[in-house]
Design an enzyme around this catalytic site. Structure first.
Site, PDB file in Angstrom:
ATOM      1  CB  CYS A   1     125.047  56.583  98.312  1.00  0.00           C
ATOM      2  SG  CYS A   1     124.645  57.254  97.402  1.00  0.00           S
ATOM      3  N   GLY A   2     125.732  59.190 100.577  1.00  0.00           N
ATOM      4  CA  GLY A   2     124.976  59.426 101.514  1.00  0.00           C
ATOM      5  C   GLY A   2     122.889  59.361 101.478  1.00  0.00           C
TER       6      GLY A   2
END
Length: 140
Positions: free
Chosen positions: A11-12
């Site tokens: 997840c960025g």
């Protein structure tokens, strides 16, 4: 300095949050919650301490949210927690715990409100957004 992040490395937002913590000179305890999900009581406590409802802590995107019918507003918190326990991907991320509180750090710069030390230098998110300038000050 105890800082814990419930992290998803794919997840960025979670990666940016972890990088902001480290930019403050802190090496946090990293819990990859998909591999080691919090227990039910711990999850309830994180959500409560973050000032959220159970529903606000559920992730809809890229999860089985719709397939499980979780959009049904008549579902109780206990049923929502059952789903989150069975499918940890439904737990929104990243939750960060510090001595100053708990935050669901979406967007990632919300973590700045609870870090016990200031940023030590410039920081730019993976998408190119500048969050911290070269003097360690938050960019508005």
């Amino acid at each position: 300095m105890n800082v814990t992040i419930y992290h998803n490395p794919s997840c960025g937002t979670s990666r940016n949050t972890l990088a902001l913590i480290r930019n403050a000179g802190i090496e946090p305890t990293v819990i990859e919650y998909l591999k080691s999900p919090p227990g039910r009581q711990e999850l309830k406590d994180l959500i409560r301490r973050a000032g959220l409802t159970i529903r606000e802590a559920i992730r809809e995107k890229d999860t089985p949210y719709a397939e499980l019918g979780l959009e049904d507003m008549s579902l109780t918190d206990e049923l929502l927690l059952d789903a989150m326990e069975a499918h940890p991907i439904l737990i929104n991320r990243p939750f960060v715990v510090t001595e100053k509180g708990v935050r669901l750090s979406r967007p990632s710069e919300l973590v700045l409100d609870i870090l016990p030390t200031p940023q030590q230098g410039a920081f730019t998110k993976e998408d190119g957004e500048v969050v911290i300038d070269s003097e360690g000050k938050r960019v508005v």
